[in-house]
Scaffold this motif. Structure first.
Motif, short mmCIF file in Angstrom:
data_model
loop_
_atom_site.label_atom_id
_atom_site.label_comp_id
_atom_site.label_asym_id
_atom_site.label_seq_id
_atom_site.Cartn_x
_atom_site.Cartn_y
_atom_site.Cartn_z
N VAL A 4 -8.04 6.05 0.82
CA VAL A 4 -7.81 4.95 -0.12
C VAL A 4 -7.19 3.83 0.70
CG1 VAL A 4 -6.63 4.19 -2.21
CG2 VAL A 4 -7.45 6.55 -2.03
N ILE A 5 -7.91 2.72 0.81
CA ILE A 5 -7.49 1.61 1.67
C ILE A 5 -7.19 0.39 0.82
CG2 ILE A 5 -8.21 0.08 3.53
CD1 ILE A 5 -10.09 2.32 4.43
N SER A 6 -6.06 -0.22 1.09
CA SER A 6 -5.70 -1.48 0.43
C SER A 6 -5.90 -2.60 1.44
CB SER A 6 -4.24 -1.41 0.00
OG SER A 6 -3.81 -2.69 -0.44
N VAL A 7 -6.64 -3.62 1.03
CA VAL A 7 -6.90 -4.76 1.90
C VAL A 7 -6.46 -6.03 1.17
CG1 VAL A 7 -8.63 -6.00 3.24
CG2 VAL A 7 -8.91 -3.55 2.85
N LEU A 8 -5.42 -6.68 1.68
CA LEU A 8 -5.00 -7.97 1.12
C LEU A 8 -5.81 -9.05 1.81
CD1 LEU A 8 -1.11 -7.70 0.89
CD2 LEU A 8 -2.78 -7.58 -0.96
N VAL A 9 -6.42 -9.91 1.00
CA VAL A 9 -7.30 -10.96 1.54
C VAL A 9 -7.01 -12.30 0.89
CG1 VAL A 9 -9.18 -9.33 2.04
CG2 VAL A 9 -9.11 -10.52 -0.17
N LEU A 77 -3.74 7.26 3.10
CA LEU A 77 -4.01 8.68 3.29
C LEU A 77 -2.75 9.52 3.46
CD1 LEU A 77 -6.11 10.91 3.61
CD2 LEU A 77 -6.10 10.44 6.06
N ARG A 78 -1.83 9.10 4.28
CA ARG A 78 -0.62 9.90 4.54
C ARG A 78 0.64 9.19 4.04
NH1 ARG A 78 -4.25 10.57 8.49
NH2 ARG A 78 -4.93 12.70 8.88
N LYS A 79 0.47 8.29 3.09
CA LYS A 79 1.61 7.55 2.54
C LYS A 79 1.79 7.90 1.06
CE LYS A 79 1.25 3.82 5.76
NZ LYS A 79 0.64 2.61 6.11
N GLU A 80 3.04 7.88 0.63
CA GLU A 80 3.31 8.13 -0.78
C GLU A 80 2.81 6.93 -1.58
OE1 GLU A 80 6.96 9.47 -3.68
OE2 GLU A 80 7.43 8.75 -1.68
N HIS A 81 1.92 7.21 -2.51
CA HIS A 81 1.33 6.13 -3.30
C HIS A 81 0.94 6.64 -4.68
CE1 HIS A 81 -2.31 8.15 -1.87
NE2 HIS A 81 -2.95 7.56 -2.87
N ILE A 82 0.63 5.71 -5.54
CA ILE A 82 0.10 6.05 -6.86
C ILE A 82 -1.27 5.41 -6.95
CG2 ILE A 82 1.25 4.07 -7.93
CD1 ILE A 82 1.51 5.79 -10.48
N ASP A 83 -2.22 6.14 -7.51
CA ASP A 83 -3.52 5.52 -7.76
C ASP A 83 -4.03 5.93 -9.14
OD1 ASP A 83 -5.55 7.82 -7.41
OD2 ASP A 83 -4.50 7.84 -5.49
N ARG A 153 -10.79 2.96 -8.34
CA ARG A 153 -9.37 3.25 -8.23
C ARG A 153 -8.60 2.03 -7.77
NH1 ARG A 153 -9.76 8.90 -5.10
NH2 ARG A 153 -7.55 8.62 -4.76
N ILE A 154 -7.39 1.90 -8.29
CA ILE A 154 -6.44 0.93 -7.78
C ILE A 154 -5.24 1.72 -7.28
CG2 ILE A 154 -7.19 -1.04 -9.16
CD1 ILE A 154 -4.83 -0.45 -11.05
N ALA A 155 -4.57 1.24 -6.26
CA ALA A 155 -3.49 2.00 -5.66
C ALA A 155 -2.37 1.08 -5.21
CB ALA A 155 -4.00 2.81 -4.47
N MET A 156 -1.16 1.67 -5.17
CA MET A 156 0.01 0.93 -4.69
C MET A 156 0.92 1.92 -3.98
SD MET A 156 2.83 -1.10 -6.94
CE MET A 156 1.97 -2.64 -7.10
N GLU A 157 1.45 1.51 -2.85
CA GLU A 157 2.39 2.34 -2.10
C GLU A 157 3.70 2.41 -2.85
OE1 GLU A 157 2.77 1.16 1.93
OE2 GLU A 157 4.13 2.76 2.44
N LEU A 158 4.32 3.58 -2.90
CA LEU A 158 5.60 3.73 -3.60
C LEU A 158 6.76 3.47 -2.66
CD1 LEU A 158 4.86 6.88 -5.76
CD2 LEU A 158 4.91 4.49 -6.48
#
Length: 158
Positions: A4-9, A77-83, A153-158
């Motif tokens: 799950v990749i987040s890309v700010l653009v 992938l290896r970070k605490e997040h919610i999706d 999916r939408i995701a955010m790092e906790l």
């Protein structure tokens, strides 16, 4: 392995096409893609779900960081997040199965959007596992899914 990749653009036309083109050129199928404005209207967040090994995906992330409109790339992938994901679907339901199906909906985080005698329209927001579990349970009650829309999916790092 699913990433799950987040890309700010930068929030400009053509940015989505360039990012999608990069994945396409590397032979990656995007499993889901959700794009929306952030708290800053000049910035959008793309949440991209792809399958691939870590080594090849590292190359994609490096290529993404080279695009002029990309501000930041994060792999959760290896970070605490919610999706979460939003799914709306219509099911055909027989009269005798209706009480059991409505019971399943009440036990989950889903809601009935519209109900007719033989069709129920349902919305659910949740993790992919929660959604898949409800869909499986409804199918096991003999209901046929007539139409389905998934937001990605939408995701955010906790």
């Amino acid at each position: 392995m699913k990433h799950v990749i987040s890309v700010l653009v930068e929030n400009k036309f053509g940015v989505l096409a360039r990012v999608a083109g990069l994945f396409s050129a590397r032979g990656f199928n995007i499993n889901s893609l959700a794009v929306g404005e952030t708290e800053d209207p000049s910035v959008s967040r793309m949440t991209i779900v792809v399958k691939g090994d870590d080594k090849i995906l590292d190359q994609v992330k490096k290529q993404l960081n080279k695009l002029i409109d990309v501000i930041r790339v994060k792999d959760y992938l290896r970070k605490e997040h919610i999706d979460k994901e939003l799914v709306i679907f219509k099911i055909g339901v027989e009269r005798k199965a209706r009480p059991a199906v409505l019971g399943l909906i009440r036990k989950s985080s889903a809601d009935v959007v519209k109900s007719a005698s033989d069709i129920i329209t349902i919305e659910i927001t949740g993790t992919q596992d929660e959604i898949d579990k409800l869909l499986c349970a409804i199918r096991n009650k003999g209901c046929k899914i007539k139409e389905m829309v998934r937001s990605g999916r939408i995701a955010m790092e906790l």
